[in-house]
Design an enzyme around this catalytic site. Structure first.
Site, mmCIF file in Angstrom:
data_model
loop_
_atom_site.group_PDB
_atom_site.id
_atom_site.type_symbol
_atom_site.label_atom_id
_atom_site.label_comp_id
_atom_site.label_asym_id
_atom_site.label_seq_id
_atom_site.Cartn_x
_atom_site.Cartn_y
_atom_site.Cartn_z
ATOM 1 N N ASP A 251 0.814 -1.205 0.000
ATOM 2 C CA ASP A 251 0.000 0.000 0.000
ATOM 3 C C ASP A 251 0.848 1.256 0.000
ATOM 4 O O ASP A 251 2.022 1.208 0.307
ATOM 5 C CB ASP A 251 -0.787 0.045 1.316
ATOM 6 C CG ASP A 251 -2.078 -0.708 1.224
ATOM 7 O OD1 ASP A 251 -2.746 -0.801 2.242
ATOM 8 O OD2 ASP A 251 -2.415 -1.199 0.124
ATOM 9 N N LYS A 273 -3.659 3.171 -2.553
ATOM 10 C CA LYS A 273 -4.823 4.001 -2.830
ATOM 11 C C LYS A 273 -4.535 5.407 -2.342
ATOM 12 O O LYS A 273 -4.049 5.588 -1.234
ATOM 13 C CB LYS A 273 -6.041 3.460 -2.076
ATOM 14 C CG LYS A 273 -6.582 2.218 -2.715
ATOM 15 C CD LYS A 273 -7.637 1.590 -1.864
ATOM 16 C CE LYS A 273 -7.007 0.606 -0.896
ATOM 17 N NZ LYS A 273 -7.952 -0.064 -0.043
ATOM 18 N N GLY A 304 -0.168 -0.824 5.877
ATOM 19 C CA GLY A 304 0.231 0.107 6.937
ATOM 20 C C GLY A 304 -0.527 -0.200 8.222
ATOM 21 O O GLY A 304 -1.679 -0.640 8.192
ATOM 22 N N ALA A 335 -1.755 2.870 13.887
ATOM 23 C CA ALA A 335 -1.343 4.278 13.891
ATOM 24 C C ALA A 335 -1.681 4.964 15.212
ATOM 25 O O ALA A 335 -0.898 5.778 15.713
ATOM 26 C CB ALA A 335 -2.003 5.011 12.727
ATOM 27 N N MET A 386 -7.923 8.915 9.084
ATOM 28 C CA MET A 386 -8.370 9.466 7.797
ATOM 29 C C MET A 386 -9.193 10.743 7.976
ATOM 30 O O MET A 386 -10.165 10.957 7.269
ATOM 31 C CB MET A 386 -9.213 8.421 7.034
ATOM 32 C CG MET A 386 -8.448 7.157 6.754
ATOM 33 S SD MET A 386 -9.480 5.814 6.152
ATOM 34 C CE MET A 386 -10.184 5.151 7.636
HETATM 35 N N1 SAH Z 1 -4.496 -0.070 9.210
HETATM 36 C C1 SAH Z 1 -3.953 1.231 9.535
HETATM 37 C C2 SAH Z 1 -4.898 2.330 9.219
HETATM 38 C C3 SAH Z 1 -5.196 2.492 7.763
HETATM 39 S S1 SAH Z 1 -6.301 3.809 7.433
HETATM 40 C C4 SAH Z 1 -3.524 1.249 10.992
HETATM 41 O O1 SAH Z 1 -3.842 0.331 11.753
HETATM 42 O O2 SAH Z 1 -2.829 2.185 11.388
HETATM 43 C C5 SAH Z 1 -5.222 5.087 6.973
HETATM 44 C C6 SAH Z 1 -5.127 6.126 8.055
HETATM 45 O O3 SAH Z 1 -4.285 5.686 9.103
HETATM 46 C C7 SAH Z 1 -4.519 7.423 7.620
HETATM 47 O O4 SAH Z 1 -5.448 8.240 6.966
HETATM 48 C C8 SAH Z 1 -4.106 8.013 8.935
HETATM 49 O O5 SAH Z 1 -5.201 8.571 9.612
HETATM 50 C C9 SAH Z 1 -3.683 6.796 9.719
HETATM 51 N N2 SAH Z 1 -2.216 6.586 9.715
HETATM 52 C C10 SAH Z 1 -1.558 5.544 9.247
HETATM 53 N N3 SAH Z 1 -0.232 5.689 9.468
HETATM 54 C C11 SAH Z 1 -0.066 6.861 10.079
HETATM 55 C C12 SAH Z 1 1.050 7.583 10.569
HETATM 56 N N4 SAH Z 1 2.299 7.116 10.459
HETATM 57 N N5 SAH Z 1 0.847 8.773 11.152
HETATM 58 C C13 SAH Z 1 -0.400 9.265 11.287
HETATM 59 N N6 SAH Z 1 -1.486 8.629 10.840
HETATM 60 C C14 SAH Z 1 -1.333 7.446 10.247
#
Ligand code: SAH
Length: 462
Positions: A251, A273, A304, A335, A386
């Site tokens: 991703d 995406k 991620g 995150a 998001m």
């Molecule tokens: N599965 C991921 C989330 C995916 S949705 C998780 O568990 O973290 C994507 C959103 O995750 C982004 O829009 C943002 O809000 C958040 N995100 C992911 N990595 C991030 C980071 N390093 N710093 C801040 N927000 C993050």
């Protein structure tokens, strides 16, 4: 090579330990682990040894040692603090060809004790030839963390099938080839994931296939969470699977540094995406994974954060499940945890917040369909994923549903990476504060009184 490393079978053999202190106790416990019958000779016993004696686990003869104690033993350990006693035990043992170890005196030893990584039946012994036990222990702890404990169960499973292998394959080469193939296949991961029964069934099928001359490779999909950005936050399992994948499907949120840790020869497929610009529709990703798995590939689906938190991981494995493609899911730091830790904002805190909610702040047609009343509770932390585009709506709705306008808010950009940046404000001031800063996604929004702690606990960005 100063010493020959060997593994000695002392099961049910009589072994002697001279000395009754805590050093002796550690040696006794190793001897017992290896199934020995242990006798101790010493004027006194430390409490631990006394207990073993009272339980009948070891024999004890009170007093100074005599040659009668030494004779007939398969192995002798001297653990007294009297050098002359140690010397005479060592001399006697060498004369009678009995292996002897004198604790902390390598010059009096005919064998030395290694540092042990025990994954029975798998054993790894580390020795520095007595030059630095601390170095041996340091190496040992490195190895401990690199070699998952499940290797022991893997060893046991292979032991179970040893005779079968001898029946099915007549030559040593054939057997070796078979086991090499098995060990580079999905079975290792099944055992690591605790799916021993699945591994056993798989192994049985492989034997049957081998008997029918129809060896084939089965593919598998690993749905792996890559964490929020800092590669150091990967799990051991994630790293291992990344390094054995044939294909990686990744991703936009997976950083280059993390991608660099994937096996060099693996094919890389980007399905990232961007907001409202879907590079590859989710449905297509689901089918792509299933197809690659069916082709016999080891597919690492790298996402991620955590795959099951706003990651659509559930949809991907649903398709795999329906199409009978084996898979496993590897959780990761999401995150919210990454951003909270690296921004010094505990998500819960005795004084400020007793619950935490993760919500999506994704805007759809200019609005957000969320249970605002449920979110706008006192003593609760809300984390919006998001939410950058929808920040204004979020702040407005929370105030409209009763949250004080001065509730603190933090926005964390690229959490856990060198580009991490934290902007703080309140529900009232935040939308403008962010408009005027040069913030880039991904960002996470944290709302609640815990945000006050950021100023005091911020340890990462200085
Ligand atoms: N599965 C991921 C989330 C995916 S949705 C998780 O568990 O973290 C994507 C959103 O995750 C982004 O829009 C943002 O809000 C958040 N995100 C992911 N990595 C991030 C980071 N390093 N710093 C801040 N927000 C993050």
């Amino acid at each position: 090579m100063d010493f020959l490393p060997i593994f000695l079978n002392i099961r049910e053999r009589a072994c002697l330990v001279v000395g009754g202190g805590s050093v002796a106790e550690r040696k006794v416990s190793l001897l017992l682990d290896a199934g020995a019958r242990v006798t101790i000779v010493s004027p006194e016993l430390c409490p631990g040894l006394r207990e073993l004696h009272e339980q009948g686990t070891i024999d004890y003869r009170k007093g100074q040692y005599s040659e009668d104690d030494l004779s007939g033993k398969a192995l002798i350990i001297a653990a007294t603090d009297d050098r002359s006693v140690n010397e005479s035990i060592s001399a006697w043992a060498n004369q009678h060809n009995v292996p002897v170890n004198v604790v902390d005196n390598p010059d009096l030893c005919s064998f030395i004790m290694p540092s042990i990584i025990d994954r029975s039946p798998v054993q790894i012994a580390v020795s520095t030839g007595g030059s630095s036990p601390v170095l041996a222990r340091t190496l040992r702890s490195k190895l401990e963390s690199m070699i998952p404990s499940a290797y022991g169960r893997l060893g046991e499973l292979m032991e179970e099938f040893r005779d079968r292998a001898k029946q099915v394959f007549s030559s040593v080469d054939e057997r070796r080839y078979f086991w090499e193939r098995i060990l580079s296949g999905p079975i290792v991961e099944m055992v690591m994931a605790g799916q021993d029964e699945r591994a056993r069934v798989y192994l049985k099928q492989e034997f049957e296939a081998a008997q029918n001359q129809q060896l084939h490779d089965t593919g598998e999909v690993y749905l792996v969470g890559a964490g929020p950005g800092d590669p150091d936050l990967l799990t051991f399992r994630a790293l291992r699977l990344m390094q054995q994948a044939d294909v990686v499907v990744y991703d936009r949120l997976v950083s280059k540094q993390i991608l660099d840790l994937v096996r060099r020869d693996a094919e890389r497929i980007y399905v990232g995406k961007e907001r409202s610009k879907h590079a590859v529709p989710q449905e297509d990703i689901n089918h792509l994974l299933a197809r690659l798995g069916k082709e016999g590939k080891k597919v690492c689906r790298l996402k991620g954060g955590d795959p099951f938190i706003f990651g659509r991981g559930g949809e991907e494995i649903d398709t795999l499940m329906q199409q009978g493609v084996p898979f496993q899911v590897v959780p990761a730091v999401t995150a919210a945890s990454g951003a909270a830790s690296y921004a010094g904002i505990p998500l819960t805190h005795r004084d400020y917040s007793q619950s935490v909610v993760f919500a999506t702040g994704h805007l759809k047609d200019g609005s957000m369909n969320l249970n605002w009343e449920g979110l706008a509770q006192p003593n609760q932390t809300i984390v919006f994923y998001m939410g950058l585009q929808g920040l204004e709506v979020i702040c407005r709705e929370l105030i409209a549903h009763g949250m004080p306008a001065d509730t603190p808010v933090a926005l964390v950009q690229k959490a856990t990476t060198p580009e991490q940046k934290v902007v703080t404000g309140t529900l009232e001031t935040m939308p403008d504060a962010v408009k005027n800063s040069n913030i880039k996604p991904p960002t996470l929004i944290i709302v609640g009184n815990v945000v006050q702690l950021h100023e005091r606990l911020n340890w990462f960005e200085h």
